[in-house]
Every structure is written in structure tokens, then in C-alpha cells.
Design a protein around this motif. Structure first.
Motif, PDB file in Angstrom:
ATOM      1  N   LEU A 107       0.945  90.157  61.528  1.00  0.00           N
ATOM      2  CA  LEU A 107       0.680  88.865  60.907  1.00  0.00           C
ATOM      3  C   LEU A 107       1.389  87.701  61.595  1.00  0.00           C
ATOM      4  N   PRO A 108       2.669  87.822  61.993  1.00  0.00           N
ATOM      5  CA  PRO A 108       3.291  86.693  62.684  1.00  0.00           C
ATOM      6  C   PRO A 108       2.546  86.305  63.954  1.00  0.00           C
ATOM      7  N   ASN A 109       2.038  87.302  64.689  1.00  0.00           N
ATOM      8  CA  ASN A 109       1.277  87.003  65.893  1.00  0.00           C
ATOM      9  C   ASN A 109      -0.003  86.249  65.553  1.00  0.00           C
ATOM     10  N   LEU A 110      -0.638  86.629  64.475  1.00  0.00           N
ATOM     11  CA  LEU A 110      -1.856  85.952  64.047  1.00  0.00           C
ATOM     12  C   LEU A 110      -1.540  84.510  63.653  1.00  0.00           C
ATOM     13  N   GLY A 111      -0.471  84.314  62.885  1.00  0.00           N
ATOM     14  CA  GLY A 111      -0.072  82.969  62.489  1.00  0.00           C
ATOM     15  C   GLY A 111       0.265  82.102  63.682  1.00  0.00           C
ATOM     16  N   GLU A 112       0.921  82.682  64.662  1.00  0.00           N
ATOM     17  CA  GLU A 112       1.267  81.941  65.878  1.00  0.00           C
ATOM     18  C   GLU A 112       0.014  81.569  66.662  1.00  0.00           C
ATOM     19  N   ARG A 113      -0.925  82.495  66.750  1.00  0.00           N
ATOM     20  CA  ARG A 113      -2.179  82.198  67.467  1.00  0.00           C
ATOM     21  C   ARG A 113      -2.956  81.090  66.773  1.00  0.00           C
ATOM     22  N   VAL A 114      -2.998  81.120  65.452  1.00  0.00           N
ATOM     23  CA  VAL A 114      -3.702  80.084  64.688  1.00  0.00           C
ATOM     24  C   VAL A 114      -3.020  78.734  64.897  1.00  0.00           C
ATOM     25  N   ALA A 115      -1.698  78.715  64.844  1.00  0.00           N
ATOM     26  CA  ALA A 115      -0.954  77.464  65.044  1.00  0.00           C
ATOM     27  C   ALA A 115      -1.192  76.914  66.451  1.00  0.00           C
ATOM     28  N   LYS A 116      -1.217  77.784  67.449  1.00  0.00           N
ATOM     29  CA  LYS A 116      -1.484  77.339  68.826  1.00  0.00           C
ATOM     30  C   LYS A 116      -2.881  76.744  68.935  1.00  0.00           C
ATOM     31  N   LYS A 117      -3.850  77.396  68.289  1.00  0.00           N
ATOM     32  CA  LYS A 117      -5.224  76.878  68.311  1.00  0.00           C
ATOM     33  C   LYS A 117      -5.277  75.498  67.656  1.00  0.00           C
ATOM     34  N   HIS A 118      -4.604  75.337  66.522  1.00  0.00           N
ATOM     35  CA  HIS A 118      -4.583  74.034  65.837  1.00  0.00           C
ATOM     36  C   HIS A 118      -3.899  72.976  66.694  1.00  0.00           C
ATOM     37  N   LEU A 119      -2.832  73.367  67.388  1.00  0.00           N
ATOM     38  CA  LEU A 119      -2.128  72.420  68.244  1.00  0.00           C
ATOM     39  C   LEU A 119      -3.010  71.982  69.414  1.00  0.00           C
ATOM     40  N   VAL A 120      -3.730  72.917  70.006  1.00  0.00           N
ATOM     41  CA  VAL A 120      -4.643  72.581  71.106  1.00  0.00           C
ATOM     42  C   VAL A 120      -5.729  71.618  70.616  1.00  0.00           C
ATOM     43  N   GLU A 121      -6.291  71.893  69.448  1.00  0.00           N
ATOM     44  CA  GLU A 121      -7.330  71.020  68.891  1.00  0.00           C
ATOM     45  C   GLU A 121      -6.785  69.631  68.581  1.00  0.00           C
ATOM     46  N   ALA A 122      -5.607  69.565  68.008  1.00  0.00           N
ATOM     47  CA  ALA A 122      -4.992  68.264  67.706  1.00  0.00           C
ATOM     48  C   ALA A 122      -4.705  67.500  68.993  1.00  0.00           C
ATOM     49  N   ASN A 123      -4.216  68.188  70.010  1.00  0.00           N
ATOM     50  CA  ASN A 123      -3.938  67.541  71.297  1.00  0.00           C
ATOM     51  C   ASN A 123      -5.200  66.968  71.927  1.00  0.00           C
ATOM     52  N   LYS A 124      -6.314  67.695  71.821  1.00  0.00           N
ATOM     53  CA  LYS A 124      -7.582  67.192  72.356  1.00  0.00           C
ATOM     54  C   LYS A 124      -7.977  65.885  71.671  1.00  0.00           C
ATOM     55  N   LYS A 125      -7.868  65.866  70.341  1.00  0.00           N
ATOM     56  CA  LYS A 125      -8.213  64.655  69.593  1.00  0.00           C
ATOM     57  C   LYS A 125      -7.285  63.500  69.978  1.00  0.00           C
ATOM     58  N   ILE A 126      -5.999  63.791  70.076  1.00  0.00           N
ATOM     59  CA  ILE A 126      -5.032  62.754  70.438  1.00  0.00           C
ATOM     60  C   ILE A 126      -5.310  62.220  71.832  1.00  0.00           C
ATOM     61  N   GLU A 127      -5.652  63.095  72.766  1.00  0.00           N
ATOM     62  CA  GLU A 127      -5.987  62.648  74.122  1.00  0.00           C
ATOM     63  C   GLU A 127      -7.193  61.713  74.104  1.00  0.00           C
ATOM     64  N   GLU A 128      -8.192  62.026  73.294  1.00  0.00           N
ATOM     65  CA  GLU A 128      -9.364  61.157  73.175  1.00  0.00           C
ATOM     66  C   GLU A 128      -8.967  59.796  72.616  1.00  0.00           C
ATOM     67  N   PHE A 129      -8.069  59.792  71.637  1.00  0.00           N
ATOM     68  CA  PHE A 129      -7.596  58.531  71.070  1.00  0.00           C
ATOM     69  C   PHE A 129      -6.852  57.709  72.120  1.00  0.00           C
ATOM     70  N   LEU A 130      -6.035  58.357  72.925  1.00  0.00           N
ATOM     71  CA  LEU A 130      -5.259  57.644  73.945  1.00  0.00           C
ATOM     72  C   LEU A 130      -6.166  57.049  75.016  1.00  0.00           C
ATOM     73  N   VAL A 131      -7.253  57.743  75.327  1.00  0.00           N
ATOM     74  CA  VAL A 131      -8.226  57.187  76.281  1.00  0.00           C
ATOM     75  C   VAL A 131      -8.774  55.875  75.728  1.00  0.00           C
ATOM     76  N   ILE A 132      -9.108  55.861  74.455  1.00  0.00           N
ATOM     77  CA  ILE A 132      -9.639  54.639  73.825  1.00  0.00           C
ATOM     78  C   ILE A 132      -8.575  53.542  73.811  1.00  0.00           C
ATOM     79  N   LEU A 133      -7.360  53.891  73.452  1.00  0.00           N
ATOM     80  CA  LEU A 133      -6.289  52.892  73.374  1.00  0.00           C
ATOM     81  C   LEU A 133      -5.919  52.325  74.745  1.00  0.00           C
ATOM     82  N   ASN A 134      -6.102  53.105  75.788  1.00  0.00           N
ATOM     83  CA  ASN A 134      -5.765  52.645  77.138  1.00  0.00           C
ATOM     84  C   ASN A 134      -6.942  52.030  77.882  1.00  0.00           C
TER      85      ASN A 134
END
Length: 107
Positions: free
Chosen positions: A19-46
């Protein structure tokens, strides 16, 4: 019957260890998705050609929402060194910097 019970307990123990490995994988996936969205926002802001209304919407609404509710929780699940206060301070610094740079006031 005892064999089935022992097999079920063994499967449960093995499953709990994974289970800890599963939780870590899910958190990594969420972090990657959030980073993608943030990168898109930064492109707009810049982007100097982006409309001010779009930049304001991103800076004042979208970026803080994704950062607070997606990026911070995933980061905190994966890192013992990060604190919520530090991450919130980083958000404040970033939004103030872009507010000044773009002349946008988030009310």
C-alpha cells in the motif's frame, strides 16, 4: 478451512506491505499532473501577447487553486522536508511577483 484462512491472512499482509508504494505512485502521478497544469499557467503568464483578462484569471484563480489543492498535497505526501507554510509562502511570493510584473491586482 484453516488453509484458506492462512492464505487470506498472508495475502492481506502482503497487500498491506504494498500500500505505501501504491500511495507513493498515486502522489507522484498527482504531482506530475499538477506540474503540467502549472507549466501551462506559467506559459500564459510569461506570454507578452496573452490577454490581461486571461492572465488575471490564471494568476488570481487557476494557479492558486491548482497549487493549493493539487500541488501542495502531492508534494507533502512525497517529501518530509517540505512544509505547508513554506509552500504557501512560495505561492505568495510567486503571485506577488507576477502581480507586480504584469500590473495585475488580485482582489
Amino acid at each position: 478451512m484453516k488453509k484458506i484462512l492462512i492464505l487470506c491472512l498472508a495475502a492481506l499482509i502482503v497487500g498491506c506491505d504494498q500500500l505505501p508504494n501504491l500511495g507513493e505512485r498515486v502522489a507522484k502521478k498527482h504531482l506530475v499532473e499538477a506540474n503540467k497544469k502549472i507549466e501551462e499557467f506559467l506559459v500564459i503568464l510569461n506570454d507578452p501577447l496573452a490577454e490581461k483578462d486571461v492572465q488575471k484569471y490564471v494568476l488570481c484563480l487557476n494557479y492558486p487553486k491548482i497549487y493549493k489543492y493539487e500541488f501542495i498535497p502531492a508534494t507533502l505526501r512525497l517529501s518530509k522536508e517540505e512544509s505547508k507554510n513554506k509552500l504557501m509562502n512560495d505561492l505568495k511570493i510567486m503571485t506577488e511577483s507576477y502581480s507586480e510584473k504584469l500590473g495585475i491586482n488580485c482582489d
